[in-house]
Scaffold this motif. Structure first.
Motif, PDB file in Angstrom:
ATOM      1  N   HIS A  87     -12.292  -9.126   3.177  1.00 42.08           N
ATOM      2  CA  HIS A  87     -12.616  -7.057   4.403  1.00 42.08           C
ATOM      3  C   HIS A  87     -11.694  -6.960   4.637  1.00 42.08           C
ATOM      4  CE1 HIS A  87     -15.514  -5.032   5.976  1.00 42.08           C
ATOM      5  NE2 HIS A  87     -14.879  -4.959   8.001  1.00 42.08           N
ATOM      6  N   LEU A  88     -10.850  -7.168   5.278  1.00 44.17           N
ATOM      7  CA  LEU A  88     -10.036  -7.051   6.126  1.00 44.17           C
ATOM      8  C   LEU A  88      -8.540  -6.633   5.196  1.00 44.17           C
ATOM      9  CD1 LEU A  88      -9.702  -8.968   9.223  1.00 44.17           C
ATOM     10  CD2 LEU A  88      -9.713  -6.564   9.693  1.00 44.17           C
ATOM     11  N   LEU A  89      -8.499  -6.841   4.385  1.00 44.71           N
ATOM     12  CA  LEU A  89      -7.821  -6.757   3.011  1.00 44.71           C
ATOM     13  C   LEU A  89      -8.135  -4.890   2.344  1.00 44.71           C
ATOM     14  CD1 LEU A  89      -6.575  -9.753   1.611  1.00 44.71           C
ATOM     15  CD2 LEU A  89      -4.665  -7.986   3.002  1.00 44.71           C
ATOM     16  N   ALA A  90      -9.521  -5.084   2.238  1.00 46.42           N
ATOM     17  CA  ALA A  90      -9.928  -4.628   1.120  1.00 46.42           C
ATOM     18  C   ALA A  90     -11.265  -3.511   1.562  1.00 46.42           C
ATOM     19  CB  ALA A  90     -10.895  -5.532  -0.767  1.00 46.42           C
ATOM     20  N   VAL A 159      -2.659  12.175   2.687  1.00 49.25           N
ATOM     21  CA  VAL A 159      -1.595  11.604   1.873  1.00 49.25           C
ATOM     22  C   VAL A 159      -1.981  10.232   0.784  1.00 49.25           C
ATOM     23  CG1 VAL A 159       0.907  10.715   1.686  1.00 49.25           C
ATOM     24  CG2 VAL A 159       0.154  12.237   3.080  1.00 49.25           C
ATOM     25  N   ALA A 160      -1.870  10.267  -0.128  1.00 45.94           N
ATOM     26  CA  ALA A 160      -2.575   8.881  -0.889  1.00 45.94           C
ATOM     27  C   ALA A 160      -1.972   7.980  -0.921  1.00 45.94           C
ATOM     28  CB  ALA A 160      -2.959   8.866  -2.437  1.00 45.94           C
ATOM     29  N   THR A 161      -2.243   6.688  -0.477  1.00 41.28           N
ATOM     30  CA  THR A 161      -0.894   5.516  -0.359  1.00 41.28           C
ATOM     31  C   THR A 161      -1.448   4.265  -1.287  1.00 41.28           C
ATOM     32  OG1 THR A 161      -1.422   4.397   1.616  1.00 41.28           O
ATOM     33  CG2 THR A 161       0.095   6.440   1.604  1.00 41.28           C
ATOM     34  N   ASN A 162      -0.863   3.677  -1.379  1.00 40.83           N
ATOM     35  CA  ASN A 162      -1.096   2.177  -2.117  1.00 40.83           C
ATOM     36  C   ASN A 162      -1.499   0.961  -1.032  1.00 40.83           C
ATOM     37  OD1 ASN A 162       1.444   1.684  -0.003  1.00 40.83           O
ATOM     38  ND2 ASN A 162       2.618   0.559  -1.384  1.00 40.83           N
ATOM     39  N   THR A 163      -2.279   1.524  -0.120  1.00 43.40           N
ATOM     40  CA  THR A 163      -3.059   0.454   1.594  1.00 43.40           C
ATOM     41  C   THR A 163      -4.806   0.951   0.590  1.00 43.40           C
ATOM     42  OG1 THR A 163      -3.476   2.194   2.848  1.00 43.40           O
ATOM     43  CG2 THR A 163      -1.194   1.242   2.869  1.00 43.40           C
TER      44      THR A 163
END
Length: 624
Positions: A87-90, A159-163
């Motif tokens: 959950h914390l990741l996704a 801003v689009a990031t890889n998060t």
């Protein structure tokens, strides 16, 4: 955490999805579209969720995948859950913002203009239904908050990031934007020499200003910010804290920090206020059904959902008050798309505003039917009747004429007694839309005290360097004033400075070595002094000398006084000046431990752990 159970009924061609969501009707709408099913063939049930805060107001890819799998396995309920780490990741995140702000103030503290450049991390994907622009939209649209502002320019960027993707969470963008705006006012107050409270009073929206059109064209109809601030200041006893703050500054004692913040929150978004940019719908209305059953009890089917905030209680109270029946006679059913006609769900503090408004309007319609039927049954004027506690009274007569249960029985079971022009049944369904929405008002004032012990000095009576009031005149002028310990100040807001100033701590060394009351200091070094014998056993514990070892240093004057329990010495070979004395300034090339390791206590024999030795036997080691 999101999750759910999906079941496909092949006989009816119907999908049932039990989902911990805040927006069951929106989930039903999109799942039906993605699976190419009629909406009437998709049922979403949101049971007691137990907390959502916006993170569960998103349709996740796993939800859709679960429903697709269930359709391929008819009759088999499929369950998907995620653990906390997943959950914390996704799950959706929020509040990764940067604010660059410029403000212009008049000499009297009036805010004249504000320019802001806001950048928000929106993650790798856009979330349905809020899109990736929900945080930038709210950050720029509500940045001015409860303050009057005529000239405003704001540039916002997503801003689009890889998060992980960003989404709604606990007052979208408001915590960060409120902090930025309040920081501007604090900085302006300091520059203009004004009190932090006074500068806010001069700029806040008042009753005389409402309805106030904000720079973003939203309309604020609250005007209660001054009242909230007054109540917060009274609860804190603000003048007393300011007086004490000034006294401590004069005396050089531990400081008191005082913070203040005013904020507003756009709640109950109507059709005129979009919850997100370019959304395919407007989240402005909810439906509610109220039905008086033949036994006189009331059933309410509301489009709201509950995440543990007591929404069922709120709806029941509203309906009971509007109908004139007892609270215990009202049953509320929520969270099932097969029962409720429509509801956008729980977000933006809309439950009481929109869901409660729909319940109130619907209950009034049912009450009108109830009064009309009761008036025909007892042959009285409708305007003379009152309903209190489930009984119908004629004004001026304390005796009830007929009960709500009796009227309901006639409406359903004795249609032969219905007056002309009245149809059977006592129920109604209505929608409610506040159009513009409502602004919630709030003020917070807090005072934080440093938890470090106050500086205190006592005269020993023998030191010539002590003044009559007990202060030492020969303390090192370059000693650093220690701040509160990290453990003591955890969770508190304290102000510290790294500037080297005149010492005010009792730990500062007195340069008069003959003073028996001179404070001892603790010194850690990378090497041990040859003139002392360190010990690793006995009651003194690790790194301390035994009592018999407290001999004068053989290398002459030592930074660690004779008689101290420390065995570490700066003059020891190999030390290279790497001393970790908390009470003196750092030398060139030195480092300092942030949290010096305390001396270990002696271990009792029963506390020792047995560990296998290399030779195959067993030997005792001290537990670490």
């Amino acid at each position: 955490m999101p999750g759910g159970v999906a079941l496909w009924d092949a006989a009816d061609g119907k999908l049932t999805f039990w989902n911990g969501t805040q927006v069951p009707h929106i989930v039903r709408n999109m799942i039906a579209e993605l699976l190419d099913l009629p909406e009437g063939k998709v049922r979403v049930v949101a049971p007691d969720v137990g907390g959502g805060f916006g993170v569960k107001a998103v349709l996740y890819a796993e939800d859709v995948a679960l429903c697709l799998m269930a359709r391929q396995m008819p009759g088999i309920p499929l369950k998907w859950v995620e653990d906390r780490a997943e959950h914390l990741l996704a799950a959706t995140h929020a509040r990764d913002h940067r604010y660059l702000m410029k403000a212009g103030f008049a000499a009297d503290g009036t805010l004249l203009a504000l320019e802001a450049d806001v950048t928000c991390n929106v993650g790798a994907y856009s979330v349905y239904p809020w899109t990736a622009g929900i945080e930038p939209l709210m950050a720029g649209g509500l940045l001015s908050g409860p303050y009057k502002l005529e000239n405003y320019r704001c540039t916002v960027r997503g801003v689009a990031t890889n998060t992980a993707p960003s989404g709604p969470y606990r007052g979208v963008a408001r915590p960060a934007s409120v902090f930025a705006m309040e920081a501007v006012f604090d900085a302006a107050a300091a520059r203009l020499g004004l009190d932090a409270i006074e500068i806010r009073r001069r700029n806040v929206i008042t009753h005389e200003d409402i309805p106030y059109r904000m720079p973003s064209r939203l309309v604020d109809d609250s005007g209660h910010y001054g009242e909230c601030l007054d109540k917060a200041l009274a609860a804190l006893d603000y003048p007393a804290f300011r007086t004490e703050q000034a006294r401590r500054r004069e005396a050089g004692e531990n400081p008191i920090g005082i913070g203040v913040a005013l904020y507003n929150e756009l709640t109950g978004l109507g059709r005129a206020a979009s919850a997100g940019p370019r959304m395919p719908f407007r989240t402005g209305h909810d439906a509610c059904t109220v039905r008086v059953n033949p036994d006189g009890r009331v059933t309410v089917i509301s489009g709201i959902t509950s995440q543990g905030q007591g929404s069922e209680t709120m709806i029941a109270q509203i309906v009971a008050d509007a109908l004139g029946v007892g609270y215990d006679d009202v049953d509320v059913r929520i969270g099932d798309t097969d029962e409720a006609l429509w509801g956008f769900g729980a977000f933006s503090s809309r439950q009481a505003v929109i869901g409660g408004g729909a319940a109130h309007n619907t209950a009034l319609e049912v009450r009108t039917k109830l009064v009309r039927l009761a008036a025909g049954l007892i042959e009285a004027a409708e305007g003379d009747l009152e309903i209190v506690g489930g009984e119908v009274f004629v004004r001026g007569d304390p005796k009830p004429q007929i009960s709500v249960a009796e009227v309901a029985r006639v409406a359903y079971l004795e249609s032969n007694r219905l007056p002309e022009g009245i149809e059977p049944g006592l129920d109604a369904t209505a929608f409610y839309d506040p159009i513009r929405g409502a602004f919630a008002a709030g003020a917070q004032v807090a005072a934080s005290r440093s938890t470090a012990p106050p500086a205190s000095f006592a005269s020993c009576g023998t030191c010539a360097s002590r003044t009559p009031d007990g202060r030492c005149t020969r303390r090192s002028s370059t000693a650093r004033s220690p701040g509160p310990s990290p453990r003591a100040s955890a969770g508190r807001s304290t102000s510290t400075s790294s500037t080297t100033t005149q010492a005010t701590s009792p730990r500062a060394r007195c340069s008069t070595t003959s003073c028996p009351r001179a404070p001892r200091s603790r010194t850690w070094s990378s090497a041990t002094c040859r003139g002392r014998r360190p010990t690793r056993s006995g009651s003194a514990g690790w790194g301390r000398a035994a009592p018999s070892d407290r001999t004068p240093c053989s290398r002459g004057p030592c930074a660690t006084p004779s008689g101290s329990t420390s065995t570490r010495c700066r003059s020891a070979p190999g030390a290279s000046g790497r001393s970790f004395n908390r009470d003196r300034p750092l030398l060139a090339g030195e480092g300092r431990r942030r949290h010096p390791r305390p001396a270990r206590q002696a271990q009792r024999p029963e506390h020792r752990a047995l560990r296998p030795a290399r030779d195959g036997g067993r030997r005792a080691h001290r537990g670490r």
